[in-house]
Design a protein around this motif. Structure first.
Motif, short mmCIF file in Angstrom:
data_model
loop_
_atom_site.label_atom_id
_atom_site.label_comp_id
_atom_site.label_asym_id
_atom_site.label_seq_id
_atom_site.Cartn_x
_atom_site.Cartn_y
_atom_site.Cartn_z
N SER A 1 0.85 -1.20 0.00
CA SER A 1 0.00 0.00 0.00
C SER A 1 0.88 1.24 0.00
N ILE B 1 -3.74 3.53 5.11
CA ILE B 1 -2.92 2.31 5.22
C ILE B 1 -3.41 1.38 6.31
N ASP C 1 -6.00 -0.64 4.75
CA ASP C 1 -5.35 -1.51 3.76
C ASP C 1 -4.71 -2.72 4.43
N THR D 1 -7.24 -5.19 5.60
CA THR D 1 -7.81 -5.92 4.46
C THR D 1 -6.84 -6.99 3.96
N GLY E 1 0.96 -7.78 4.00
CA GLY E 1 0.86 -6.37 3.69
C GLY E 1 2.09 -5.58 4.04
N THR F 1 3.78 -1.27 3.57
CA THR F 1 3.35 0.11 3.33
C THR F 1 4.51 1.01 2.97
N LYS G 1 -1.44 -1.25 -4.13
CA LYS G 1 -2.60 -0.37 -4.00
C LYS G 1 -2.10 1.05 -3.82
N GLY H 1 -3.12 4.95 -2.92
CA GLY H 1 -4.16 5.76 -2.31
C GLY H 1 -3.81 7.24 -2.39
N CYS I 1 -11.02 2.71 0.27
CA CYS I 1 -9.68 2.16 0.53
C CYS I 1 -9.74 0.64 0.62
N THR I 2 -10.75 0.15 1.33
CA THR I 2 -10.88 -1.28 1.53
C THR I 2 -11.15 -2.01 0.22
N SER J 1 -10.37 -1.09 -2.93
CA SER J 1 -9.19 -1.12 -3.80
C SER J 1 -8.13 -2.07 -3.25
N SER J 2 -7.99 -2.14 -1.94
CA SER J 2 -7.03 -3.06 -1.33
C SER J 2 -7.44 -4.50 -1.56
#
Length: 284
Positions: A15, A27, A30, A33, A41, A43, A84, A86, A220-221, A223-224
């Motif tokens: 993310s 984030i 993200d 998710t 994940g 960031t 992803k 944002g 956000c959720t 797209s993640s």
């Protein structure tokens, strides 16, 4: 018989977005998710916000050179299967992200063009929008604007469900290979989203609207979750379908929960999946 140590890996999703101190979007949403859908994940933070369920009280931008350092550290060591994007608030931030996509050959990029706040206030300057369209739209697998963001991009309002196809064509003409145009801001008992690709394919997704005050971080959720599907090897339409199902479940599970005094988050952990383990490619 168990495989030798080091022959497996997790699906890796990065993310590149802003931080929401309230934990509902950005984030934080993200990462929740990614974990809920069985992915690993990571960031690269573009900005810090002082934020809660009632709104944003402050923003502290991360310098572009430090964003680049975050990207280099993560990508060169761990690697990335999907990305992803944002909150990208400044032209130099967009340029760094475009550099990373080119330099590292990143694929499966999901761009959520965060441009307009829930209040309707514009979040980024026109110069940043122009750089984003030029540098990132052609490099994304899909862009996921809501109707306010799409209206800003095409220069006119999108009046109703019948206008989604024409608006999608205008967005594709800006260089994106595919667009998921989210129709949640339209009135009606059903929410209609349109997935359109540059090869002419179209797919409409429709589902009954869920009544909830807790919708902070929905974009956000979504797209993640799409990025997770792509990292797991799903085709884009299937990744979108799976992501919508997850978001709807998270909305439904969080509808009756109170978090703070404003618009609360989704319930990202309503049905977590175990971390997926994939075979490590030969020579990796």
């Amino acid at each position: 018989m168990p495989l030798p140590e080091g022959t497996l890996r997790y699906p890796r999703v990065l993310s590149i977005a802003g931080s929401d101190s309230g934990g509902g979007a950005g984030i934080q949403a993200d990462l929740k998710t990614f974990a809920a859908l069985g992915c690993y994940g990571m960031t690269a933070i573009t900005a810090l916000t002082a934020q809660n369920t009632r709104g944003v009280t402050g923003i502290h931008a991360v310098p572009a050179e430090f964003l680049k350092a975050q990207l280099q550290a993560v990508i060169e060591d761990i690697g990335v299967d999907a990305v992803k994007l944002g909150m990208l608030h400044a032209p130099e931030v967009v340029e760094v992200v475009a550099w990373a996509i080119r330099h590292y050959g990143l694929r499966q990029v999901v761009l959520d063009p965060v441009m307009v706040a829930t209040s309707g206030d514009r979040l980024i300057a026109e110069e940043t929008v122009q750089v984003m369209v030029r540098e990132l739209f052609p490099r994304a697998a899909v862009i996921t604007p809501n109707l306010d963001e799409a209206a800003l991009l095409v220069g006119h309002p999108i009046a109703g469900p019948e206008a989604l196809d024409a608006a999608a064509d205008e967005l594709l003409a800006l260089g994106a290979p595919a667009v998921l145009l989210k129709g949640g801001h339209l009135p009606g008992d059903d929410v209609v989203d349109l997935l359109a690709a540059s090869d002419g394919t179209r797919r409409r997704f429709s589902a009954p609207r869920i009544a909830s005050r807790n919708l902070h971080g929905t974009g956000c959720t979504l797209s993640s979750a799409i990025a997770c599907g792509l990292a797991l090897g799903l085709a884009l339409p299937d990744a979108v379908a799976q992501a919508r199902e997850y978001v709807r479940g998270a909305m439904q599970a969080g509808a009756e929960v109170r978090t703070g005094g404003g618009h609360g988050p989704l319930n990202h952990g309503f049905a977590p999946r175990p971390a997926v383990r994939l075979p490590l490619p030969p020579g990796a």
